[in-house]
Design a protein around this motif. Structure first.
Motif, mmCIF file in Angstrom:
data_model
loop_
_atom_site.group_PDB
_atom_site.id
_atom_site.type_symbol
_atom_site.label_atom_id
_atom_site.label_comp_id
_atom_site.label_asym_id
_atom_site.label_seq_id
_atom_site.Cartn_x
_atom_site.Cartn_y
_atom_site.Cartn_z
ATOM 1 N N GLU A 1 0.881 -1.363 0.010
ATOM 2 C CA GLU A 1 0.023 0.213 -0.059
ATOM 3 C C GLU A 1 0.854 1.094 0.117
ATOM 4 O O GLU A 1 0.439 2.382 -0.619
ATOM 5 N N LEU A 2 1.967 1.232 0.773
ATOM 6 C CA LEU A 2 2.884 2.555 0.651
ATOM 7 C C LEU A 2 3.826 2.696 -0.290
ATOM 8 O O LEU A 2 3.899 3.582 -0.957
ATOM 9 N N LEU A 3 4.051 1.541 -0.872
ATOM 10 C CA LEU A 3 4.440 1.345 -2.436
ATOM 11 C C LEU A 3 3.756 2.137 -3.370
ATOM 12 O O LEU A 3 3.941 3.239 -4.105
ATOM 13 N N GLN A 4 2.513 1.723 -3.385
ATOM 14 C CA GLN A 4 1.625 2.291 -3.930
ATOM 15 C C GLN A 4 1.169 3.902 -4.035
ATOM 16 O O GLN A 4 1.068 4.524 -5.172
ATOM 17 N N GLN A 5 1.221 4.367 -2.737
ATOM 18 C CA GLN A 5 1.295 5.700 -2.387
ATOM 19 C C GLN A 5 2.436 6.420 -3.139
ATOM 20 O O GLN A 5 2.264 7.593 -3.392
ATOM 21 N N GLN A 6 3.718 5.944 -3.095
ATOM 22 C CA GLN A 6 4.733 6.604 -3.583
ATOM 23 C C GLN A 6 4.387 6.603 -5.177
ATOM 24 O O GLN A 6 4.865 7.674 -5.577
ATOM 25 N N ALA A 7 3.970 5.599 -5.993
ATOM 26 C CA ALA A 7 3.858 5.816 -7.238
ATOM 27 C C ALA A 7 2.707 7.033 -7.567
ATOM 28 O O ALA A 7 2.801 7.688 -8.427
ATOM 29 N N GLN A 8 1.844 6.844 -6.776
ATOM 30 C CA GLN A 8 0.592 7.881 -7.086
ATOM 31 C C GLN A 8 1.370 9.040 -6.871
ATOM 32 O O GLN A 8 0.997 10.272 -7.696
ATOM 33 N N ASN A 9 1.998 9.569 -5.734
ATOM 34 C CA ASN A 9 2.625 10.942 -5.469
ATOM 35 C C ASN A 9 3.553 11.251 -6.647
ATOM 36 O O ASN A 9 3.716 12.408 -6.953
ATOM 37 N N ILE A 10 4.230 10.098 -7.217
ATOM 38 C CA ILE A 10 5.256 10.597 -8.326
ATOM 39 C C ILE A 10 4.498 10.696 -9.481
ATOM 40 O O ILE A 10 4.880 11.633 -10.252
ATOM 41 N N GLY A 11 3.336 10.024 -9.850
ATOM 42 C CA GLY A 11 2.698 10.475 -10.898
ATOM 43 C C GLY A 11 3.123 9.556 -12.090
ATOM 44 O O GLY A 11 2.782 9.786 -13.310
ATOM 45 N N LYS A 12 3.708 8.293 -11.793
ATOM 46 C CA LYS A 12 3.988 7.214 -12.612
ATOM 47 C C LYS A 12 3.371 6.171 -12.494
ATOM 48 O O LYS A 12 3.092 5.607 -11.521
ATOM 49 N N PRO A 13 2.932 5.269 -13.591
ATOM 50 C CA PRO A 13 2.453 3.822 -13.378
ATOM 51 C C PRO A 13 3.550 2.918 -12.932
ATOM 52 O O PRO A 13 4.787 3.349 -12.927
ATOM 53 N N LEU A 14 2.885 2.044 -11.753
ATOM 54 C CA LEU A 14 3.771 1.163 -11.309
ATOM 55 C C LEU A 14 3.501 -0.273 -11.762
ATOM 56 O O LEU A 14 2.378 -0.697 -11.966
ATOM 57 N N VAL A 15 4.483 -0.936 -12.261
ATOM 58 C CA VAL A 15 4.487 -2.325 -12.436
ATOM 59 C C VAL A 15 5.348 -3.175 -11.488
ATOM 60 O O VAL A 15 6.316 -2.770 -11.167
ATOM 61 N N THR A 16 4.692 -4.263 -10.988
ATOM 62 C CA THR A 16 5.289 -4.976 -10.098
ATOM 63 C C THR A 16 5.553 -6.491 -10.411
ATOM 64 O O THR A 16 4.923 -6.940 -11.284
ATOM 65 N N LEU A 17 6.777 -6.822 -10.074
ATOM 66 C CA LEU A 17 7.323 -8.184 -10.432
ATOM 67 C C LEU A 17 6.982 -8.955 -9.192
ATOM 68 O O LEU A 17 7.578 -9.017 -8.274
ATOM 69 N N ARG A 18 6.003 -9.920 -9.316
ATOM 70 C CA ARG A 18 5.517 -10.468 -8.201
ATOM 71 C C ARG A 18 6.118 -11.740 -8.123
ATOM 72 O O ARG A 18 6.093 -12.651 -8.797
ATOM 73 N N LEU A 19 6.762 -11.895 -6.941
ATOM 74 C CA LEU A 19 7.548 -13.093 -6.647
ATOM 75 C C LEU A 19 7.043 -13.837 -5.516
ATOM 76 O O LEU A 19 6.748 -13.397 -4.371
ATOM 77 N N PRO A 20 7.236 -15.338 -5.710
ATOM 78 C CA PRO A 20 7.242 -16.186 -4.273
ATOM 79 C C PRO A 20 7.894 -15.697 -3.096
ATOM 80 O O PRO A 20 9.048 -15.233 -3.330
#
Length: 234
Positions: A52-71
């Motif tokens: 959630e905090l990572l997403q807030q960073q991206a929103q505040n930067i104004g850039k789309p966020l792509v996540t590499l989802r790992l086990p």
């Protein structure tokens, strides 16, 4: 010529300062942020910060966020496969450059560039080979603020976790520790930046420890304990 680039965003100070310089580079157009996330716990890999905090960073930067989802545990082969699957759509959008916050780990940079070259991507290292204290002084002067969210317990005491990375923090570090934690001594979460639309608010939660075991090339067993301070979004 302006090149489309992705920012390898960890959420910490080095990637944040690298992004600052990349945004000012007329030859680069930062199109997206890319972050590795532990999909089991929904937290940033290595740093342990909530998604959630990572997403807030991206929103505040104004850039789309792509996540590499790992086990939680992943082999190098699995990692490379998932990374390729994540990068393919970005490459189809014209991404040609990949930005990193590395400072002076030669082997790591060489590894990154070799892997990128296989996909026709050029690595960009905006803060490469700069002095650690010089970087921190610039970081502070620009108005960045960051908190230490993870420390290597084999190198630092638990008390360093959960502290703001300021001059007092640096002064308290043992003499063998890099002030930027470039050797993995600690990781941070940036909650204020000159390009954030607003400061990120959070509460400091509990600090927990986790021990990892691994074998080196000579099959010797090693144990490393890490401390993680939880940040609770407000």
């Amino acid at each position: 010529m302006t090149h489309k680039a992705l920012m390898n965003w960890s959420g910490g100070k080095d990637s944040a300062l690298s992004l600052y310089h990349a945004l000012k580079d007329p030859n680069l157009s930062v199109e997206t942020l890319l972050t590795s996330v532990n999909d089991s716990f929904k937290r940033i890999s290595m740093h342990g910060v909530r998604e959630e905090l990572l997403q807030q960073q991206a929103q505040n930067i104004g850039k789309p966020l792509v996540t590499l989802r790992l086990p939680e545990t992943v082999s190098m082969e699995e990692y490379q496969q998932k990374m390729a699957e994540t990068l393919d759509p970005l490459l189809s959008q014209g991404i040609t450059h990949s930005i990193f916050g590395d400072i002076f780990l030669e082997d790591l940079r060489k590894h990154r560039e070799e892997r990128l070259a296989q996909q026709g991507i050029t690595g960009v290292f905006p803060i490469w080979k700069r002095d650690s204290m010089e970087l921190l002084e610039e970081f502070w002067s620009l108005g960045f603020q960051t908190i230490v969210v993870s420390v290597n317990g084999n190198l630092l005491d638990k008390s360093f976790c959960g502290r703001i990375l300021d001059k007092d923090f640096v002064n308290d570090l043992p003499p063998n520790i890099d002030p930027c934690g470039e050797n993995g001594e600690f990781h941070t979460f940036v909650f204020k930046a000159p390009y954030f639309s607003q400061e990120i608010k959070f509460e400091i939660g509990e600090t927990v420890d986790k021990t990892y075991e691994y074998k080196d090339a000579a099959l010797n067993m090693h144990r490393t304990t890490y401390y993680f301070t939880d940040l609770i979004p407000l």
